[in-house]
Design a protein around this motif. Sequence first.
Motif, PDB file in Angstrom:
ATOM      1  N   PHE A   1      50.746 102.521  45.313  1.00 30.80           N
ATOM      2  CA  PHE A   1      50.143 101.597  44.406  1.00 30.80           C
ATOM      3  C   PHE A   1      48.926 101.005  44.687  1.00 30.80           C
ATOM      4  CE2 PHE A   1      54.683 101.625  43.241  1.00 30.80           C
ATOM      5  CZ  PHE A   1      54.591 101.606  41.756  1.00 30.80           C
ATOM      6  N   SER A   2      47.985 100.720  43.777  1.00 31.44           N
ATOM      7  CA  SER A   2      46.841 100.095  44.042  1.00 31.44           C
ATOM      8  C   SER A   2      47.046  98.735  44.527  1.00 31.44           C
ATOM      9  CB  SER A   2      46.009 100.218  42.788  1.00 31.44           C
ATOM     10  OG  SER A   2      44.619  99.525  43.082  1.00 31.44           O
ATOM     11  N   ASP A   3      46.054  98.123  45.335  1.00 32.14           N
ATOM     12  CA  ASP A   3      46.268  96.940  46.001  1.00 32.14           C
ATOM     13  C   ASP A   3      47.026  95.539  45.054  1.00 32.14           C
ATOM     14  OD1 ASP A   3      46.177  95.350  48.198  1.00 32.14           O
ATOM     15  OD2 ASP A   3      44.332  94.348  47.197  1.00 32.14           O
ATOM     16  N   SER A   4      46.060  95.227  43.918  1.00 30.17           N
ATOM     17  CA  SER A   4      46.370  93.977  43.392  1.00 30.17           C
ATOM     18  C   SER A   4      46.922  94.133  41.977  1.00 30.17           C
ATOM     19  CB  SER A   4      45.180  93.057  43.386  1.00 30.17           C
ATOM     20  OG  SER A   4      44.117  93.600  42.773  1.00 30.17           O
ATOM     21  N   THR A   5      46.987  95.324  41.556  1.00 29.82           N
ATOM     22  CA  THR A   5      47.534  95.421  40.068  1.00 29.82           C
ATOM     23  C   THR A   5      48.687  96.382  39.839  1.00 29.82           C
ATOM     24  OG1 THR A   5      45.650  96.750  39.510  1.00 29.82           O
ATOM     25  CG2 THR A   5      45.536  94.576  38.861  1.00 29.82           C
ATOM     26  N   ILE A   6      49.288  96.587  38.930  1.00 32.40           N
ATOM     27  CA  ILE A   6      50.356  97.776  38.771  1.00 32.40           C
ATOM     28  C   ILE A   6      49.612  98.980  38.370  1.00 32.40           C
ATOM     29  CG2 ILE A   6      52.424  98.367  37.589  1.00 32.40           C
ATOM     30  CD1 ILE A   6      52.700  95.906  39.518  1.00 32.40           C
ATOM     31  N   GLN A   7      48.839  99.539  39.152  1.00 29.24           N
ATOM     32  CA  GLN A   7      48.250 100.713  39.060  1.00 29.24           C
ATOM     33  C   GLN A   7      48.504 101.666  40.201  1.00 29.24           C
ATOM     34  OE1 GLN A   7      44.115 100.102  37.103  1.00 29.24           O
ATOM     35  NE2 GLN A   7      44.056  98.706  38.452  1.00 29.24           N
ATOM     36  N   LEU A   8      48.120 103.031  40.052  1.00 27.20           N
ATOM     37  CA  LEU A   8      48.462 103.942  41.102  1.00 27.20           C
ATOM     38  C   LEU A   8      47.108 104.584  41.693  1.00 27.20           C
ATOM     39  CD1 LEU A   8      51.407 105.869  39.652  1.00 27.20           C
ATOM     40  CD2 LEU A   8      51.358 104.145  41.403  1.00 27.20           C
ATOM     41  N   GLU A   9      47.031 104.688  42.729  1.00 31.64           N
ATOM     42  CA  GLU A   9      45.671 105.414  43.406  1.00 31.64           C
ATOM     43  C   GLU A   9      45.980 106.591  44.197  1.00 31.64           C
ATOM     44  OE1 GLU A   9      44.214 102.254  45.876  1.00 31.64           O
ATOM     45  OE2 GLU A   9      45.398 102.497  47.493  1.00 31.64           O
ATOM     46  N   GLY A  10      44.959 107.350  44.339  1.00 29.27           N
ATOM     47  CA  GLY A  10      44.754 108.647  44.999  1.00 29.27           C
ATOM     48  C   GLY A  10      45.719 109.637  44.319  1.00 29.27           C
ATOM     49  N   CYS A  11      45.421 109.781  42.850  1.00 31.14           N
ATOM     50  CA  CYS A  11      46.303 110.488  42.127  1.00 31.14           C
ATOM     51  C   CYS A  11      45.555 111.836  42.179  1.00 31.14           C
ATOM     52  CB  CYS A  11      46.611 109.951  40.710  1.00 31.14           C
ATOM     53  SG  CYS A  11      47.409 108.377  40.771  1.00 31.14           S
ATOM     54  N   THR A  12      46.545 112.936  41.988  1.00 29.00           N
ATOM     55  CA  THR A  12      45.954 114.258  41.581  1.00 29.00           C
ATOM     56  C   THR A  12      45.417 114.470  40.330  1.00 29.00           C
ATOM     57  OG1 THR A  12      47.884 115.127  41.013  1.00 29.00           O
ATOM     58  CG2 THR A  12      47.278 115.526  43.245  1.00 29.00           C
ATOM     59  N   GLY A  13      43.871 115.220  40.072  1.00 31.70           N
ATOM     60  CA  GLY A  13      43.581 115.235  38.797  1.00 31.70           C
ATOM     61  C   GLY A  13      42.497 113.883  38.430  1.00 31.70           C
TER      62      GLY A  13
END
Lengths: 217, 183
Positions: A181-193
Amino acid sequence: MEELKDLRNHMKKTVFNGHGFDKSNRRIVHQRYKSMKMEKRTKRRRPLVMTAASLAVCALLFFLTTSIVTDHKGKLDPSSGKTITKTEMKQQQIVKEATKKGEVVSYLNEKWIPDSKTKNLEYMLRLKKKEEQGKPFKTTIHYFLGDKVYQNTIEYNGKKIIYKNTVPALGEPKTYECKAFSDSTIQLEGCTGVKEGYDVLVVPVTLSDMRYAEAKQ
Amino acid sequence: MHILSYDRKPDFTAAMTQEEMMEQVMTDYGNEVLYLCYTYVKEWNLAEDLAQDVFLKAYEKADTFKGEAKLKTWLYKIAANHCRDYIKSAHYRYSMVTHKIQMYIKGTSSSVEEIAVYREEKNKLYRHIFKLPLKYREVIFLYYYEELTLQEISDTLNANLSTIKSRLTKARLLLKDAIKGGK
């Protein structure tokens, strides 16, 4: 990166050259503030009788319209006594089932996406914490966008997050494999594509609501 | 406590009205807030609208300013939050698509002169900065342009200090690669 030390000069000479927050901008801010204050004041002063009368007219119009429009589409909700459409019935059913399972229901707005329901944020923060602790989880997130209903799934297997997005407004609909999960929001990081540095949106939230939910936890 | 009781400028007097004070704040920080908004949306008209919104919010929230932070950091925080929220909005996403289509149509009919200017400008530092992903771009801008400390950036962006440090390192690396590749 020596050039960065002189960034201020560089930007002022290039991209920011000839631009500024000038007098007309400042005047607009004052005007907007004044009209906003005025609007608040007039709202407060509006006589009670007028409000009551307009409410009565609205209620009558609403009753007439709903009875004409929804007669063939929906039915009477016994709990509230209101007529509900088929879409609303379907949505209510989804909400009921999702609540039973403890899943997130996110209401997206077509114009301004962030959905800031604290309950959702708290739930997502709990998932984020589980991921940080390495505990696996799997859940479905339900999204309502106008009449449309979408379902995304998010799964953590102890190593990576697999996120299946079906909502075009949130990003390309496909399955993403993400690192965290990204640091301060409901997002995902390091995703393929997905290009490096760009995150995949799961539940749109405003930062202030996020902070509120974090503080509440 | 009033918003400007803590300001760095000593020339505010108690006799100043709220409007006069806000005028002073906008004169002092208007450009900086506008430039910060521009780094998010990369479009001047939009950046002006967003900067206006930021000062309107500051006007409204003046009473909540506690003075623990500098007025500048407080304004940047409002600006960063507002611009990030705007970027997430469907309205922005839609307008970006329309803009890209317009640029594409315009791009196909660029004159030789325009192409030459573009090539010359291509290697300028700011172009590389504006190509960075948002989370790196904002850190670079706040650190090198606004000269905020890492702690101040961490407060402004509501992120951990260690996250800000690693983003700054990563941003420098990405920039280095981009400049190398561009030359």
